[in-house]
Design an enzyme around this catalytic site. Structure first.
Site, PDB file in Angstrom:
ATOM      1  N   TYR A  41       0.818  -1.201   0.000  1.00  0.00           N
ATOM      2  CA  TYR A  41       0.000   0.000   0.000  1.00  0.00           C
ATOM      3  C   TYR A  41       0.861   1.264   0.000  1.00  0.00           C
ATOM      4  O   TYR A  41       1.942   1.301   0.585  1.00  0.00           O
ATOM      5  CB  TYR A  41      -0.917   0.039   1.220  1.00  0.00           C
ATOM      6  CG  TYR A  41      -2.048  -0.960   1.211  1.00  0.00           C
ATOM      7  CD1 TYR A  41      -2.333  -1.734   0.089  1.00  0.00           C
ATOM      8  CD2 TYR A  41      -2.848  -1.135   2.335  1.00  0.00           C
ATOM      9  CE1 TYR A  41      -3.367  -2.652   0.097  1.00  0.00           C
ATOM     10  CE2 TYR A  41      -3.886  -2.051   2.352  1.00  0.00           C
ATOM     11  CZ  TYR A  41      -4.136  -2.815   1.232  1.00  0.00           C
ATOM     12  OH  TYR A  41      -5.168  -3.718   1.255  1.00  0.00           O
ATOM     13  N   LEU A 204     -22.465   1.866  -3.440  1.00  0.00           N
ATOM     14  CA  LEU A 204     -23.508   1.741  -2.419  1.00  0.00           C
ATOM     15  C   LEU A 204     -23.459   2.884  -1.403  1.00  0.00           C
ATOM     16  O   LEU A 204     -24.133   2.830  -0.379  1.00  0.00           O
ATOM     17  CB  LEU A 204     -23.357   0.404  -1.688  1.00  0.00           C
ATOM     18  CG  LEU A 204     -23.576  -0.840  -2.544  1.00  0.00           C
ATOM     19  CD1 LEU A 204     -23.104  -2.092  -1.811  1.00  0.00           C
ATOM     20  CD2 LEU A 204     -25.044  -0.971  -2.935  1.00  0.00           C
ATOM     21  N   GLY A 206     -24.437   6.074  -1.793  1.00  0.00           N
ATOM     22  CA  GLY A 206     -25.291   7.226  -2.098  1.00  0.00           C
ATOM     23  C   GLY A 206     -24.811   8.005  -3.295  1.00  0.00           C
ATOM     24  O   GLY A 206     -24.961   9.231  -3.364  1.00  0.00           O
TER      25      GLY A 206
END
Length: 316
Positions: A41, A204, A206
């Site tokens: 990462y 998911l 909004g």
């Protein structure tokens, strides 16, 4: 450990080191003690672990209060032994992660992916050495199939070794494939399940409402945009359902995962302190049976003969 897991994938890319430290501080304030990372990462491999390590160095029992999980498998360089799960790479990768993280042990050391070319005997031998040395307490998997979990656990059992304690899989309302085999295998072997991408890349979260309000959303770009285009009507219905019960779509998506049998805690990846604060609302939501049924109808399980849960759904 906490029911929500702090994912650090954004640290060192879209989230600066200063913001990352503030997010980790706030996580502890809220009682979130499980932090997940990986050696690859960051803007380049190792950067995120270094950011976490410098935060630990700030003292205040930060390390002692944290359940720390990191991963190995993906390439850390271009040479043959700088990737996958050979005994040599496991040893080198663990030592390098410990150095970057500024700690002498890892709570949960996860295989980022199955290595189909390394025998389980070699993997478990390498892991047992790490545990004997006190460098790792527990081992986990990520992106494993149910068959891989069974292989791993039976190989560990033959060595009288604890084996895996967790599996980290993609799991959300739009991607329920782990219900076929992974969740049943994890429940059978007593593994905790840690869902990643709980909001399907922001779809998911909004996204349609944010678009109407002129705001930006992760769901508007890349693979998420493709998923949104393919399921626009379903997402619109989902956002209306959330509005009807007075909750934010992102919080409903997390609350649904928290209600699933076998799920330990979904990984949230806040880019800001404000996003972290907002995610906590999911812990206070209890979805009633009617709402859960509506969500199942809107996002059906992929299990065949859906009247039965997998894997029994395959029988008659």
């Amino acid at each position: 450990m906490s029911r929500l897991v702090l994912g650090t994938m954004n640290f060192g890319t879209v989230t600066s080191e200063k913001e990352g430290h503030e997010i980790m501080d706030r996580a502890h304030e809220h009682g979130l003690n499980f932090f997940d990372t990986a050696n690859v990462y960051g803007a380049r491999p190792g950067v995120t672990e270094q950011i976490i390590g410098r935060w630990f160095a700030g003292g205040g029992d930060r390390r002692e209060k944290t359940v720390l999980a990191t991963k190995a498998y993906l390439p850390m360089g271009s040479w043959p032994n700088e990737k996958f799960l050979s005994a040599l790479h496991i040893r080198r990768a663990c030592d390098a992660s410990l150095k970057r993280l500024g700690t002498d042990y890892i709570d949960v050391y996860q295989m980022h992916h199955i290595d189909r070319n390394t025998q389980w005997e070699e993997v478990w031998e390498a892991f047992s050495v790490l545990r004997q040395q006190g460098k790792v307490l527990y081992f986990g998997s990520s992106n494993f199939a149910g068959w891989h979990i069974a292989q791993a656990q039976e190989a560990a059992r033959s060595r009288h070794f604890l084996g895996l304690v967790s599996e980290q899989s993609i799991y959300n309302l739009m991607n329920r494939w782990i219900e076929l085999e992974v969740l049943p295998a994890a429940r059978h072997y007593g593994l905790g399940v840690i869902p990643w991408s709980p909001l399907h890349g922001g779809v998911l979260g909004g996204v349609l409402r944010k678009r109407e309000q002129g705001g930006a959303s992760r769901g508007d770009s890349g693979r998420s945009a493709d998923a949104l285009a393919a399921h626009l009507k379903i997402i619109s219905t989902y956002e209306k359902l959330c509005a009807d019960i007075g909750e934010d779509p992102a919080h409903v998506g997390l609350a649904w995962l928290l209600a699933q049998d076998g799920v330990t805690g979904p990984i949230i990846g806040p880019r800001t302190v404000e996003q972290l604060d907002g995610s906590l609302r999911a812990l206070a939501i209890t979805l009633n049976s009617a709402t859960l049924t509506e969500l199942d109808e809107l996002f059906p399980s992929p299990a065949p003969n859906g009247a039965k849960p997998a894997p029994e759904a395959y029988a008659w």
